[in-house]
Design an enzyme around this catalytic site. Sequence first.
Site, short mmCIF file in Angstrom:
data_model
loop_
_atom_site.label_atom_id
_atom_site.label_comp_id
_atom_site.label_asym_id
_atom_site.label_seq_id
_atom_site.Cartn_x
_atom_site.Cartn_y
_atom_site.Cartn_z
N HIS A 170 20.42 -81.97 -48.71
CA HIS A 170 19.20 -81.99 -49.51
C HIS A 170 18.05 -82.70 -48.80
O HIS A 170 17.05 -83.03 -49.42
CB HIS A 170 19.45 -82.68 -50.85
N GLN B 209 15.04 -74.10 -53.79
CA GLN B 209 15.22 -75.38 -54.47
C GLN B 209 15.20 -76.56 -53.49
O GLN B 209 14.60 -77.59 -53.79
CB GLN B 209 16.53 -75.34 -55.24
N PHE B 210 15.83 -76.38 -52.35
CA PHE B 210 15.82 -77.38 -51.27
C PHE B 210 15.82 -76.64 -49.96
O PHE B 210 16.44 -75.57 -49.85
CB PHE B 210 17.06 -78.29 -51.35
N GLU C 123 19.77 -66.95 -52.29
CA GLU C 123 18.56 -67.25 -51.52
C GLU C 123 18.06 -66.08 -50.68
O GLU C 123 16.85 -65.86 -50.59
CB GLU C 123 18.77 -68.49 -50.65
N PRO D 123 20.06 -69.01 -45.45
CA PRO D 123 20.43 -67.58 -45.57
C PRO D 123 19.21 -66.67 -45.69
O PRO D 123 19.31 -65.47 -45.43
CB PRO D 123 21.24 -67.52 -46.88
#
Lengths: 326, 363
Positions: free
Chosen positions: A129, A82-83, A60, A89
Site C-alpha cells: 500500500h 485504490q492503491f 484492475e 495488472p
Amino acid sequence: MAEIALVEAVQLALARAMEEDETVLVLGEDVGVNGGVFRATDGLLARFGDKRVFDTPLAEALLAGISVGLGAQGFRPVTEFQFMGFFYPAIDQVANHAGRLRNRTRGRLTCPIVLRAPFGGGIHAPEHHSESFEAMFAHIPGIRVVIPSSPARAYGLLLAAIRDPDPVVFLEPKRVYRAPKEEVADDGTAAPLDCCFTLREGNDITLVTWGAMVQETLAAAETLSGQGVEAEVIDVATLKPLDMATILTSVEHTGRCVIIHEAPLSGGFGGEIAARLADRGLVSLTAPVKRVAGFDTVMPLPRLEEHYMPSARRILAAVREILEYA
Amino acid sequence: MTEIASFAIEYRRFLDPDGQAVQPLPAFAQDPADLIPLYRAMVLTRSFDAKAVALQRTGRLGTFASSLGQEAVMAGTGAAMRPEDVLLPSFREQGAQFLRGAAMTDLLLYWGGDERGSDFAGPREDFPICVPVGTHAAHAAGVALAFQLRGEARAAVCVLGDGATSKGEVYEAMNLAGVWRLPVVFVVNNNQWAISVPRERQTAAQTLAQKAIAAGFGGVQVDGNDVIAVRDAVERALEQARSGGGPTLVEAVTYRLSDHTTVDDASRYRDDAEVSARWKDEPILRLRRHLTDAGAWSKEDEERLIAECGEEVEAAAEAYLATPVQPVESMFDWLYAELPGDLAEQRAGLVAEAGLAGGENDG
Ligand SMILES: Cc1ncc(C[n+]2csc(CCOP(=O)(O)OP(=O)(O)O)c2C)c(N)n1
Ligand SMILES: [Mg+2]
C-alpha cells in the site's frame, strides 16, 4: 475561502469537472456509496447519480480497459485505482492501449481518460500500500504523468488532466492527502500540464522533487535558509512531459542540484533528470548532481518505513556534501 | 444435497458438412439467393488471405494471420452486425472487417507496417486489430457501457480466440458485462489451436461457451463452419443485447487450416493428417454444396466469382504497394493531440537526420 486538504481538492475538481462536462464519469472500486477509501469521490454518487459514478467489480486490468473503451466512445472516465500497488495488472492496458490508441489509428480513436491512484509511503499502511513506481509510467509513450503535491495544484492539475484529450496517469501522494491544507479557489481554473512549479527561489542550490517529498524538501530548505543557504525548490509536478527548461534555468544560476524522490534510486525518474542535466546543464554545474531517493529495496513494512523514506535530514546531508564543492 | 445451479450448453448447426439442412433454416437463409453475399464474403476473404500470404512470402508484406478455414466465423459475424454496432476484432477477423466496410488496401497497409491502415474508412468507430491477446474484451465492455449510458440501441462485438479465453481480463470483462447487462457479444473463434497449444490444453472446461455461465449470462456453441449458424447466433445475441437483454457468448467451433501466422510452421506441432481430415468440414465447400443443390449456384457462377474476387484483391494489393511511406516524423505526430515541447526537440532531430539521409522516406 476555507482551507482544504489535497484529497478534498481532488473531490472539488472532480465535482467541478462533472458539473461542466456530462461526459465525465467516475469509476472505481468503492468510489460510489463509500466515496472511495480515501473519500476522494465522496458525495459524487449522491450528486451526479449512478449513470455518472460507478462502483465496479474488483478487477484492475478491467478498470483501465473499460476506460479505454469509454474514451474511444467520447466519454472522459476518471478512474480510481485504490492503491498504486494494485495498478500493476493495469499497466498492460496503459502501455499497450491507452498510450497508443491515437497513434495507431492516426487520430481516428482517442483516449481522453484519467487514471488516478494514491501513491507513496509514510502513512503506516499495510504491505503493498506504499509503493511509488511513477518512473514505470514515465517510460510509457503517449501518456502524461502528473503528480500534485498541494491542494491547489491537485485541483488545478486534475481539472487540466480531465480536460486533456490524451490519457493521464494522475498520482496522488497520500501522505499529504489530509495536511497541509491551503485555500483553493473553486473557480475552474486548470493548471498547466507541462511545466514545473518553482515553490521557493534561491541562488545557492536547486532542489528538484515531486509528490510527498515536496514537504520534506521545503522543510530542508527552511533549515538551510536559517544557515544562510538559499535553496530554489522545484516541484516537477508533470513528470511526463518533462519541463526541463525550468530546471536548467534554475541550475544556470545555482550551479548545484539535488533531486529528491521517494521511489527506489535505480531507474527512478531522478536518473532521467540527472542525465538531462549532464547533457544540457553540465557547463552550469559546479558540483555533481546528487540524488536522495528510496533504497533499491522492497518497501519495508511500517516499523522500518521511516528509515526508508527520504527525510529532511537526509536531504540536508546531501546538500551539505554538494555545497562542499568549491 | 440440494442442487443450486445447473446448466446446459446448446450446440447449433443448420447445415451439415454436405450442405444439407439438418433443421428448418432461419428466415434470412430461406431463399438461397440471399445466401450468395455470405458466400461471396467467404470466398473474398480466402482470396485475400492467399494474396496476403503470397505477398509476405515474397517480402512485400509483414507477418500476417490467415483466417483459412474460419471464414464462416468472420462472414457470419460481420453479416449479423448493423453498421452502427462496433466491432472489436482480434487479429484474424479481416473477413468481418470487410463486411463492415473496411478496405482491403487499408488492412494490407497495416500488415505491411503502416499505421494508417488502422485509420480505415467505413466503420470509423470499430477498433483496430488487437495484438495483445484478449485485452480488447475490456474495451468492448467500455464501448458497450457507452452505448448503454447514451441509451442507444447498439452493441459491441468482441471476437477472440480459444486461447484468449484463458486470460483473466477476458473473464473480468465478461463478469462486468454480466453484472451490468452490457450490450456486448463475445464471439469466440474456437479454431482448436493457440499457436501450438491445442484447445484441450487451454482449459478443462468441456466448452468455452460455458464460461459465460459463471459470469451470469448465456453461452451457446455453434458449428463455426456453418455460416448460417454463426450468423443466426450472433444476430440473435445482438438483438438481445440491443434491446437491453444483456450479453451473450457465442463459441464458434471451427478449425485453423493454416499456420498460426506466416512466421509459424504448424508441422512442428500437429500432424498433416489431422489438417487434411479437417478440410472436408471447411465452410466454403459446405455452403457451395447447399447453394448448388438448391440450384442457386453453377460452375460458371463459381468461376466468375473467383475471377472477380481475384481482381478485387489484386487491385487492393496494387494500391497498397503503390502507397508511399509516411513522412518519418509521423511517428511523433499522432502521439498526443498536441506534441509536448519535450518531444518537439526529438522530432526536430529526426527530421534533420532524415533530411541528411537524402529524404528517401519522404511521403
Ligand atoms: C497477451 C499475449 N500473449 C501472447 C501473445 C502471442 N500470441 C499471439 S496469438 C497467440 C495465440 C492466440 O490463440 P487464440 O486466442 O486461440 O487465437 P488464434 O490465434 O487461434 O486466432 C499467442 C500466444 C500475444 N499476442 N498476446
Ligand atoms: Mg485459436
